[in-house]
Design a protein around this motif. Structure first.
Motif, PDB file in Angstrom:
ATOM      1  N   GLU A 150      94.444   6.778   2.764  1.00 60.95           N
ATOM      2  CA  GLU A 150      93.979   7.893   1.943  1.00 60.95           C
ATOM      3  C   GLU A 150      94.487   7.697   0.517  1.00 60.95           C
ATOM      4  O   GLU A 150      95.687   7.527   0.287  1.00 60.95           O
ATOM      5  CB  GLU A 150      94.489   9.225   2.493  1.00 60.95           C
ATOM      6  N   ALA A 151      93.569   7.693  -0.428  1.00 62.70           N
ATOM      7  CA  ALA A 151      93.928   7.508  -1.841  1.00 62.70           C
ATOM      8  C   ALA A 151      93.840   8.843  -2.573  1.00 62.70           C
ATOM      9  O   ALA A 151      92.818   9.526  -2.515  1.00 62.70           O
ATOM     10  CB  ALA A 151      93.005   6.491  -2.494  1.00 62.70           C
ATOM     11  N   LEU A 152      94.927   9.221  -3.230  1.00 59.16           N
ATOM     12  CA  LEU A 152      94.968  10.441  -4.034  1.00 59.16           C
ATOM     13  C   LEU A 152      94.976  10.038  -5.502  1.00 59.16           C
ATOM     14  O   LEU A 152      95.855   9.293  -5.944  1.00 59.16           O
ATOM     15  CB  LEU A 152      96.222  11.258  -3.707  1.00 59.16           C
ATOM     16  N   SER A 153      94.007  10.541  -6.262  1.00 54.69           N
ATOM     17  CA  SER A 153      93.857  10.140  -7.656  1.00 54.69           C
ATOM     18  C   SER A 153      94.237  11.277  -8.597  1.00 54.69           C
ATOM     19  O   SER A 153      93.896  12.443  -8.351  1.00 54.69           O
ATOM     20  CB  SER A 153      92.418   9.700  -7.932  1.00 54.69           C
ATOM     21  N   TYR A 154      94.928  10.928  -9.674  1.00 55.75           N
ATOM     22  CA  TYR A 154      95.424  11.905 -10.630  1.00 55.75           C
ATOM     23  C   TYR A 154      95.188  11.407 -12.053  1.00 55.75           C
ATOM     24  O   TYR A 154      95.050  10.201 -12.296  1.00 55.75           O
ATOM     25  CB  TYR A 154      96.928  12.133 -10.438  1.00 55.75           C
ATOM     26  N   ASN A 155      95.176  12.352 -12.978  1.00 58.95           N
ATOM     27  CA  ASN A 155      95.267  12.041 -14.397  1.00 58.95           C
ATOM     28  C   ASN A 155      96.602  12.582 -14.885  1.00 58.95           C
ATOM     29  O   ASN A 155      96.935  13.748 -14.626  1.00 58.95           O
ATOM     30  CB  ASN A 155      94.116  12.667 -15.176  1.00 58.95           C
ATOM     31  N   CYS A 156      97.362  11.748 -15.582  1.00 59.73           N
ATOM     32  CA  CYS A 156      98.717  12.106 -15.986  1.00 59.73           C
ATOM     33  C   CYS A 156      98.826  12.162 -17.513  1.00 59.73           C
ATOM     34  O   CYS A 156      98.476  11.195 -18.198  1.00 59.73           O
ATOM     35  CB  CYS A 156      99.730  11.098 -15.450  1.00 59.73           C
ATOM     36  N   THR A 157      99.303  13.297 -18.006  1.00 57.59           N
ATOM     37  CA  THR A 157      99.557  13.460 -19.429  1.00 57.59           C
ATOM     38  C   THR A 157     100.981  13.013 -19.718  1.00 57.59           C
ATOM     39  O   THR A 157     101.943  13.602 -19.219  1.00 57.59           O
ATOM     40  CB  THR A 157      99.358  14.918 -19.857  1.00 57.59           C
ATOM     41  N   GLY A 184      95.423  16.590 -10.038  1.00 54.00           N
ATOM     42  CA  GLY A 184      94.276  16.036  -9.336  1.00 54.00           C
ATOM     43  C   GLY A 184      94.517  16.091  -7.846  1.00 54.00           C
ATOM     44  O   GLY A 184      95.615  16.425  -7.398  1.00 54.00           O
ATOM     45  N   ALA A 185      93.513  15.743  -7.052  1.00 56.95           N
ATOM     46  CA  ALA A 185      93.636  15.688  -5.591  1.00 56.95           C
ATOM     47  C   ALA A 185      94.182  16.996  -5.017  1.00 56.95           C
ATOM     48  O   ALA A 185      94.898  16.993  -4.012  1.00 56.95           O
ATOM     49  CB  ALA A 185      94.506  14.510  -5.163  1.00 56.95           C
ATOM     50  N   GLY A 186      93.889  18.125  -5.685  1.00 59.34           N
ATOM     51  CA  GLY A 186      94.268  19.430  -5.153  1.00 59.34           C
ATOM     52  C   GLY A 186      95.692  19.856  -5.422  1.00 59.34           C
ATOM     53  O   GLY A 186      96.140  20.862  -4.862  1.00 59.34           O
ATOM     54  N   ASN A 187      96.444  19.129  -6.241  1.00 61.56           N
ATOM     55  CA  ASN A 187      97.812  19.539  -6.538  1.00 61.56           C
ATOM     56  C   ASN A 187      98.244  18.960  -7.878  1.00 61.56           C
ATOM     57  O   ASN A 187      97.498  18.214  -8.540  1.00 61.56           O
ATOM     58  CB  ASN A 187      98.776  19.106  -5.431  1.00 61.56           C
ATOM     59  N   SER A 188      99.441  19.294  -8.281  1.00 60.63           N
ATOM     60  CA  SER A 188      99.988  18.765  -9.530  1.00 60.63           C
ATOM     61  C   SER A 188     101.483  18.537  -9.362  1.00 60.63           C
ATOM     62  O   SER A 188     102.125  19.149  -8.509  1.00 60.63           O
ATOM     63  CB  SER A 188      99.721  19.720 -10.696  1.00 60.63           C
ATOM     64  N   PHE A 189     102.033  17.671 -10.193  1.00 64.34           N
ATOM     65  CA  PHE A 189     103.466  17.376 -10.160  1.00 64.34           C
ATOM     66  C   PHE A 189     103.846  16.781 -11.505  1.00 64.34           C
ATOM     67  O   PHE A 189     102.984  16.377 -12.299  1.00 64.34           O
ATOM     68  CB  PHE A 189     103.817  16.408  -9.023  1.00 64.34           C
ATOM     69  N   THR A 190     105.151  16.726 -11.761  1.00 66.05           N
ATOM     70  CA  THR A 190     105.649  16.153 -13.008  1.00 66.05           C
ATOM     71  C   THR A 190     106.717  15.117 -12.697  1.00 66.05           C
ATOM     72  O   THR A 190     107.723  15.426 -12.059  1.00 66.05           O
ATOM     73  CB  THR A 190     106.233  17.235 -13.931  1.00 66.05           C
ATOM     74  N   ASN A 191     106.488  13.899 -13.128  1.00 63.08           N
ATOM     75  CA  ASN A 191     107.473  12.831 -13.013  1.00 63.08           C
ATOM     76  C   ASN A 191     108.229  12.696 -14.329  1.00 63.08           C
ATOM     77  O   ASN A 191     107.674  12.957 -15.397  1.00 63.08           O
ATOM     78  CB  ASN A 191     106.803  11.499 -12.675  1.00 63.08           C
TER      79      ASN A 191
END
Length: 222
Positions: A150-157, A184-191
């Motif tokens: 399963e691949a989860l794709s995000y756009n990161c600022t 993206g992929a229904g959620n968000s997070f901050t690294n």
């Protein structure tokens, strides 16, 4: 800088500046890990590694050593480099757990449960390591219960922040705290990453999926 990014930058600064020079201050690192990101919510006290174990690990090998903290599981462990291939380093434990890094960014895990199988980090790592502002795509791949990927794709600022010192065990440098706010992929997070002048990530806090959650990695020797 938004309030969230500022809080993350200050939290990471608290982590790296709370630690002194040399292995005698290993206890400060253990105490600083959960406190550093307190602004993000309640973080339990980690268990599993004593200052003596950290010192012993550094004295018993010439290999690179890193400290891994699984926030949601209240667990931390030391891992030694077991393989290096260009910018990729794989660290492992005696219990067959392993974490793969590319220039300091975690790209895969094994043996931790809910493992990150691989990632598409090229664009994100390029921007972070150059301490640039912008938006980068990022993909995380996991194995499902029916053995599918399963691949989860995000756009990161990506946003560079404050300059902070990193003085932990044998690491003594200065870097810039860079945040990557991903959605993206229904959620968000901050690294959050601390990036030195050579473009190497010398401290990091990354979200590694729903099961692993946030993972902090702090090299003690590179």
């Amino acid at each position: 800088m938004s309030i969230t990014r500022l809080a993350l930058g200050l939290a990471l600064a608290a982590l790296v500046s709370a630690c002194g020079n040399g292995t005698n201050d290993a206890g400060n690192l253990i105490k600083a890990l959960p406190a550093a990101f307190a602004s993000l919510g309640k973080t339990p006290q980690p268990v599993g590694v004593s200052p003596e174990q950290m010192t012993q690990a550094l004295q018993s090998t010439d290999l690179p050593v890193t400290l891994i903290f699984l926030e949601g599981r209240q667990t931390q462990f030391l891992a030694l480099e077991i393989e290096r291939n260009g910018a990729y380093q794989t660290y492992g434990t005696s219990s067959r757990q392993s974490v793969a890094f590319r220039n300091g960014m975690i790209t895969a895990t094994r043996g931790l449960g809910g493992d990150l199988m691989s990632s598409g980090e090229d664009a994100l790592l390029h921007m972070v390591s150059r301490r640039q502002s912008g938006v980068a795509p990022y993909t995380m791949r996991f194995l499902t219960s029916d053995n599918r990927t399963e691949a989860l794709s995000y756009n990161c600022t990506v946003s560079p922040g404050k300059s902070v010192p990193v003085k932990v065990a044998e690491i003594d440098t200065t870097g810039v705290a860079v945040t990557a706010q991903c959605a993206g992929a229904g959620n968000s997070f901050t690294n959050v990453f601390v990036v030195d002048r050579h473009g190497s990530l010398v401290s990091a806090r990354q979200w590694l999926g729903y099961q692993l959650g946030y993972v902090t990695s702090q090299p003690l020797r590179r």
